[in-house]
Design an enzyme around this catalytic site. Structure first.
Site, mmCIF file in Angstrom:
data_model
loop_
_atom_site.group_PDB
_atom_site.id
_atom_site.type_symbol
_atom_site.label_atom_id
_atom_site.label_comp_id
_atom_site.label_asym_id
_atom_site.label_seq_id
_atom_site.Cartn_x
_atom_site.Cartn_y
_atom_site.Cartn_z
ATOM 1 N N ALA A 9 75.528 -42.102 -29.071
ATOM 2 C CA ALA A 9 74.316 -41.465 -28.541
ATOM 3 C C ALA A 9 73.946 -41.904 -27.126
ATOM 4 C CB ALA A 9 73.139 -41.730 -29.489
ATOM 5 N N ARG A 33 76.645 -48.942 -30.167
ATOM 6 C CA ARG A 33 77.247 -50.249 -30.470
ATOM 7 C C ARG A 33 76.178 -51.313 -30.708
ATOM 8 N NH1 ARG A 33 82.611 -50.921 -28.315
ATOM 9 N NH2 ARG A 33 83.808 -49.133 -29.082
ATOM 10 N N LYS A 39 70.235 -51.840 -21.352
ATOM 11 C CA LYS A 39 70.975 -51.280 -20.211
ATOM 12 C C LYS A 39 71.732 -50.022 -20.633
ATOM 13 C CE LYS A 39 74.186 -52.520 -16.519
ATOM 14 N NZ LYS A 39 75.170 -53.483 -16.020
ATOM 15 N N ALA A 81 81.335 -39.339 -29.588
ATOM 16 C CA ALA A 81 81.948 -40.607 -29.176
ATOM 17 C C ALA A 81 83.475 -40.605 -29.275
ATOM 18 C CB ALA A 81 81.391 -41.735 -30.043
ATOM 19 N N LYS A 162 92.862 -36.371 -28.077
ATOM 20 C CA LYS A 162 91.878 -35.297 -28.228
ATOM 21 C C LYS A 162 92.456 -34.129 -29.035
ATOM 22 C CE LYS A 162 87.930 -36.423 -26.336
ATOM 23 N NZ LYS A 162 86.722 -36.456 -27.170
ATOM 24 N N VAL A 188 82.820 -33.140 -16.637
ATOM 25 C CA VAL A 188 81.371 -32.960 -16.779
ATOM 26 C C VAL A 188 80.656 -33.656 -15.622
ATOM 27 C CG1 VAL A 188 79.390 -33.247 -18.302
ATOM 28 C CG2 VAL A 188 81.657 -32.954 -19.299
#
Length: 325
Positions: A9, A33, A39, A81, A162, A188
């Site tokens: 996320a 994680r 941060k 993720a 992928k 992106v």
């Protein structure tokens, strides 16, 4: 109220997906994680409606039990993720390919256990476009699959991971009666919500500093003038929501409205922001053309911003974050 889990996320695309979901009234379970790492994840807690409807779970793609905890009670999952190795990669097959496949398997099995109705998996245009046997005169669409065997032989491990992960996810859905849809975005760009740089914004930042580093994402050698496919991060997040919410959404969706050569991108940046030191290397002409269509996702009602708007907003955000002088 419907609960949707977003994996990874705190990441670039996932953060915008979380923002979209919260804006539409969903409760969001976000896997990260470390929920206490301000941060990496502090920006999520500042999103509108986050206090009431965002719950962060400590989870790892390679830890099935932690995924089960995060996905429990969810009606849907947006799997963004991808496991990223920390530090220098010495064995890409073990450190990149195998974790990517295992991570997606764990997510899919956790979805099965939680009786999730719909899963949207974020794949990549690199799971579509690396196919030497695809006819040169035929436009690439959702029927075109990257040749994973070819990628492994040529050490394009991200592409292979992928392609294999996406194919497995779609097959898992059919076998287990879960509605699985995949979205294949390209490079992106666009404004970051987080303060830490992602790979594609590092590439953009490098262009302002005179360095061409598109080879960071396995497109090709940086010294070639190659086709760069681009999508805005906000448009990508909207595509994920469309794939999730539209009952008619099925199979895979290519998601990349813009394509231009490296030189043309640098020239566009020069026109928009003339005060930076752009790469001056002589790029070899590449004969490879990226010829694809996004018609399928457009038919779902998707639309997109201009490339100029994407680049301007990217740079404004970088300036705000103090990344550009």
């Amino acid at each position: 109220m419907e609960i949707v889990c977003v994996t990874g996320a705190g990441g670039y695309v996932a953060s915008w997906a979380v923002k979209e979901l919260l804006g539409k009234g969903y409760i969001v379970h976000g896997t990260v994680r470390d929920p206490d790492d301000e941060k990496k994840n502090g920006h999520l807690k500042k999103l509108e409606h986050a206090k009431e409807r965002l719950h962060l779970f400590k989870a790892d793609l390679l830890d099935y039990a932690s995924l089960c905890t995060a996905i429990h009670g969810c009606t849907g999952v947006i799997h963004v993720a991808t496991p990223v190795p920390a530090g220098k990669v010495t064995d890409p097959q073990k450190e990149m390919l195998e974790p990517a496949i295992a991570g997606t398997r764990n997510v899919m099995n956790a979805c099965l256990k939680a009786k999730v109705n719909k899963v949207v998996v974020v794949s990549s245009i690199l799971a579509v476009a690396v196919n030497p046997s695809w006819p040169k005169d035929r436009t690439m669409d959702e029927n075109c699959w990257t040749d994973a065997e070819f990628c492994m032989k040529t050490e394009k491990w991200y592409c292979a991971g992928k392609a294999i992960s996406e194919r497995e996810a779609l097959e898992f859905g059919k076998k287990n009666n879960i509605n699985v849809v995949t979205v294949c975005p390209s490079v992106v760009f666009g404004p970051m919500l987080q303060s830490t740089l992602c790979t594609t914004n590092i590439i953009l930042l490098n262009l302002f500093k005179g360095k061409n580093s598109f080879n960071l994402i396995e497109f090709d050698k940086a010294e070639e003038d190659i086709d760069i496919p681009i999508v805005d991060v906000r448009d990508c997040a909207k595509a994920l929501l469309l794939a999730y919410e539209k009952p008619e959404a099925e199979g895979r969706y290519l998601c990349s409205p813009h394509v231009l050569r490296t030189k043309a991108l640098i020239q566009l940046l020069k026109n928009l922001f003339p005060h930076y030191n752009y790469p001056t290397d002589q790029l070899r002409v590449s004969n490879e053309e990226l010829n694809y269509t996004c018609e399928k996702i457009m038919n779902l009602g998707w639309n997109y911003r201009s490339l100029e708007k994407t680049l301007v907003d990217s740079v404004e955000r970088m300036k705000e974050a103090g990344l550009l002088n």
